[in-house]
Enzyme design. Structure first.
Site, short mmCIF file in Angstrom:
data_model
loop_
_atom_site.label_atom_id
_atom_site.label_comp_id
_atom_site.label_asym_id
_atom_site.label_seq_id
_atom_site.Cartn_x
_atom_site.Cartn_y
_atom_site.Cartn_z
N GLU A 1 -13.89 11.40 -51.23
CA GLU A 1 -14.01 9.98 -51.55
C GLU A 1 -14.76 9.78 -52.88
O GLU A 1 -14.50 8.82 -53.59
CB GLU A 1 -14.73 9.26 -50.39
CG GLU A 1 -14.64 7.75 -50.43
CD GLU A 1 -13.25 7.18 -50.13
OE1 GLU A 1 -12.34 7.96 -49.77
OE2 GLU A 1 -13.09 5.96 -50.27
N HIS B 1 -7.36 5.07 -57.41
CA HIS B 1 -8.12 5.67 -56.31
C HIS B 1 -7.40 6.91 -55.75
O HIS B 1 -7.96 8.01 -55.70
CB HIS B 1 -8.30 4.60 -55.22
CG HIS B 1 -9.02 5.07 -54.00
ND1 HIS B 1 -10.34 4.77 -53.76
CD2 HIS B 1 -8.62 5.81 -52.93
CE1 HIS B 1 -10.72 5.31 -52.60
NE2 HIS B 1 -9.69 5.94 -52.08
N GLU B 2 -6.14 6.72 -55.37
CA GLU B 2 -5.39 7.84 -54.79
C GLU B 2 -5.21 8.97 -55.80
O GLU B 2 -5.17 10.15 -55.44
CB GLU B 2 -4.05 7.36 -54.25
CG GLU B 2 -4.13 6.31 -53.15
CD GLU B 2 -4.97 6.72 -51.95
OE1 GLU B 2 -5.10 7.94 -51.70
OE2 GLU B 2 -5.53 5.83 -51.29
N HIS C 1 -8.10 11.37 -55.55
CA HIS C 1 -7.91 12.31 -54.44
C HIS C 1 -6.91 13.41 -54.84
O HIS C 1 -7.13 14.59 -54.59
CB HIS C 1 -7.34 11.57 -53.22
CG HIS C 1 -8.32 10.75 -52.44
ND1 HIS C 1 -9.48 11.28 -51.92
CD2 HIS C 1 -8.30 9.45 -52.07
CE1 HIS C 1 -10.14 10.32 -51.26
NE2 HIS C 1 -9.45 9.20 -51.35
#
Lengths: 508, 508
Positions: free
Chosen positions: B297, B267-268, B271
């Site tokens: 997101e 997830h990170e 980003h």
């Protein structure tokens, strides 16, 4: 005379600027810390942009008209507290020094040191003195120009020495190094002829994870407050203090050299405790932090050598090491460890030198710098001069410039007059140890017993009272005189080395 | 009309201010990073002083007369490049938004959110809604006052939504959540009635050191450039970009929940790749970084869910895990792992929710915020409304406020209108995946094959071309429309969830 209202408003202005400078310093230190411990390679250009901008603002506040106006009012004001007077004195000196360098000269300096550092890196990697040589002559010339600006008419190397340690000059260091030359050089030669000490008890591989735990234990047991500390691993150890509540230690760990890591963290811990021990009232002002390079180094060397390499502390060090390396330390005695920690042998590289030979590495550099500034030698002649002095003082041949005059980064960054503070710090440390021992004995807690107990609180209390708390509010010479009841005397250092190494090597 | 000379000088002024803001942002991000990953407890007050000062300077440059004068010249100037026009547009909007809040209101806001955050922490720890309740009413009132300043006369919640995702309002989100309510709520209920999936294959303890290596491998294999990345462990994962060459990821590792760490870093990483993929020409300008919360997101959710939780990628994920945990993963099949990663179950806590139930947690918060802003409920009524909606949408009872309306930090910090962007990001991601699959198929490299190969270069190339490179120079709606050839359509998201979970749970 200024009115009370003018004084109050000038104090407000001073404190406001101090706080703004603190914020920028906080930023510069944080970014610098990440650069040394975490940043990826591609971050470099952006970081350069950010640092240049923040640094410019930091200096702008120091040299700007706002601070000048406030200091003009405060310099002659009545009724200031002791701290306020110190703040005005230190801020005025910082401002005068920063303002002395015109922007055009600062830009040339920045450009030259950047280019020289790149040239030095390449020269060292390829062992090619010629690649660095032209830069060194230009660096010396420009450094002298800077010194002329800071203190016109004074001998430039005197100015350089004073910049690195306020109150020192060639006469001061000449006397200091003369005493070292007379006592330490023959001592080193005598040690070399004596039967050698073995360090076999700490050879072998000590795993990284265990060493990391040991590093933490040592930092906290010497007295670094865990609630103030950021600790990380790096290639070139250093420490930094942001204020009395926030310090950084970057240390190294080598699996094949456990003692290197042990003394690295004890050393950096001394620096960190100094920063953390400054009067909290000085936070956010120019009085925070250590008063000089030499006094800072005295604190790191004190914990590294007077504590860490002492006979009395050896059982404590052994116990700490045995906690994390029970198998490897099982058959080692405290006395064997003490000897291994103090094995002395002339070597080529300053950063790997032992406690006894270390100051001679510094003496070589001091004498070479002095000759460069006096025009007695140019860069072309440095390697031969370097080799001659290593032969004379340390009794060894310099095989190449990589392990000779190219080994240190300092000159490429224009840091002339800095090296001597390393040796001076050790000498301060010995004098502090001497005075502390007398005070502790008088208080019924002899230094030896404190070290043997492993609880260093009385040692820290003495240093905090006599050195740490004063931050930049006292000059180095004043710190020494007030702490020791006498002016600086290098005899404490030479006697300490003579006593310690004569006993270790059973010298007549 | 301005002269060429005036325009050139205004551009210089703009770029100079942008660079100064970049340096301050660099400092704020670095200090914030250390705060989350390294700082000791006693550093807090000093850091607060530094951050407040740096933040004030950062905002001062945005609202100051220098930037105003430059933008006045540039807004009507001819001959600007596309990038310069975007820069003027974005800087003008940032300036208008920052300037809309008078200092007195900003100070009240800062004070209230500080107090409310402390009250929330205590309220959550003691499970006492009453301790937070009065703050929530005051926060809503002051947030509405802020919205009135930013866009006078417009519905305050519309303004709050627009602030968090430019171009959105209640009508936009009402339509979006209506579609979710109609499709996802029944889907969740159907899944609950179906035979449950087992996650036994990844239960047990996965040691920290192995998980740390796995974390690094996953970040690099999804495509984060190791030469741009700083990676660390933290309690609350986040990522940050300083410029296109320098990104931070803080992720978590739980020895008893290996999948939590796996999906945290994937997830990170999404980003971080977005930040790193912005056109390098935007570095040091207001166009760097992501265009909105929702689009940001979408990138994290894309790599977490459309890649990491896909059937096609499961063999790759299994291989990565087996490298570091060969014994524990020996008897696990890719299909078992795929199922374990996609186990869906209604739960109380948003941050622990699975891919299917997650948007319903967001829908609850959106509806409660809307009711608060409309005055249909006050803070006293929130727990009951919260419980009613969890019962209705997720079919579960809320046993206490700690796991109910007190679970998230957002409201205490005044972040209203932020939650909806979490669900919107997932919906953007599904629409991007749909468009990307068509483009990849047309290019002869089907999405499924790319995922199965483990080399995600074609996926990253599509995202870089359509999303990342534009930074803040394109609005969210424009990004979606240009990338997908159609406006935002939540149907892609609901169809994606329906197809995926119907297959997983063998529904109808």
């Amino acid at each position: 005379m200024s009115t009370d209202l003018q004084v109050a408003s000038a104090l407000d202005a001073l404190n406001d600027i101090e706080k703004r400078r603190y914020a920028l310093y906080y930023a510069l230190a944080s970014i610098g810390w990440l650069a040394e411990t975490a940043d990826p390679p591609k971050a470099t250009p952006g970081r350069g942009e950010a640092l240049a901008e923040l640094d410019a603002r930091y200096n702008e506040l120091l040299t700007g008209p706002e601070l000048g106006a406030a200091l003009d009012v405060l310099r002659d004001a009545d009724g200031l507290t002791w701290q306020q007077r110190a703040q005005v004195r230190v801020a005025s000196r910082d401002r005068a020094e920063q303002s002395a360098i015109p922007p055009e000269l600062a830009a040339r300096w920045c450009k030259l040191t950047n280019e020289a550092t790149a040239a030095w890196l390449e020269a060292k990697a390829n062992n090619r003195w010629e690649a660095f040589e032209p830069y060194l002559d230009r660096l010396v010339a420009l450094a002298k120009e800077r010194c002329e600006r800071i203190d016109p008419g004074r001998d430039p190397y005197d100015v350089a020495l004073d910049q690195n340690e306020h109150g020192t000059d060639r006469a001061f260091y000449d006397a200091f190094f003369a005493e070292l030359r007379e006592t330490v050089v023959p001592l080193v030669h005598a040690v070399e002829r004596a039967p050698q000490i073995s360090a076999d008890c700490v050879r072998g591989t000590f795993d990284r994870a265990g060493q990391w735990e040991l590093t933490r234990d040592l930092a906290f047991s010497e007295g670094v407050d865990p609630e103030k500390l950021v600790l990380a691993e790096t290639e070139h150890p250093f420490s930094e203090g942001i204020d009395s509540d926030h310090v950084f230690i970057a240390t190294h760990i080598y699996p094949d050299d456990v003692l290197s890591g042990v003394f690295s963290v004890l050393h950096e811990g001394g620096h960190a405790m100094y920063e953390a021990g400054v009067d909290p009232a000085f936070n956010y002002t120019c009085l925070r932090g250590g008063t000089s390079m030499g006094v800072h180094e005295s604190q790191s060397r004190f914990f590294e050598n007077m504590v860490g390499r002492s006979r009395a502390y050896a059982p404590r060090l052994l116990a700490a090491m045995a906690t994390h390396f029970p198998d490897q330390m099982r058959d080692v005695t405290a006395h064997e460890l003490y000897k291994a920690c103090n094995r002395s042998q002339p070597s080529l590289v300053r950063t790997e030198a032992d406690e006894l030979t270390y100051p001679l590495h510094i003496m070589v550099r001091y004498e070479v710098e002095q000759a460069l500034f006096a025009g007695e030698v140019t860069a072309a002649g440095v390697p031969a001069l370097w080799a001659e002095k290593y032969r004379q003082y340390l009794g060894i041949e310099v095989p190449d410039d990589r392990r000779g005059a190219l080994q240190d980064v300092h000159w490429s960054q224009g840091m002339f007059g800095y090296f001597p503070t390393y040796a001076l710090g050790s000498a301060y440390a010995a004098q502090f140890a001497h005075a502390m021992a007398q005070d502790l004995a008088a208080a019924g807690t002899p230094f030896h017993d404190v070290l043997a107990s492993g609880d260093l609180a009385p040692v820290r209390a003495w240093l905090e009272r006599n050195v740490w708390q004063w931050g930049r509010a006292k000059e180095p010479a004043q710190i020494v005189a007030d702490a020791c009841g006498e002016p600086f005397d290098p005899g404490h250092y030479t006697r300490y080395l003579t006593d310690k190494f004569s006993a270790l090597y059973h010298l007549g």
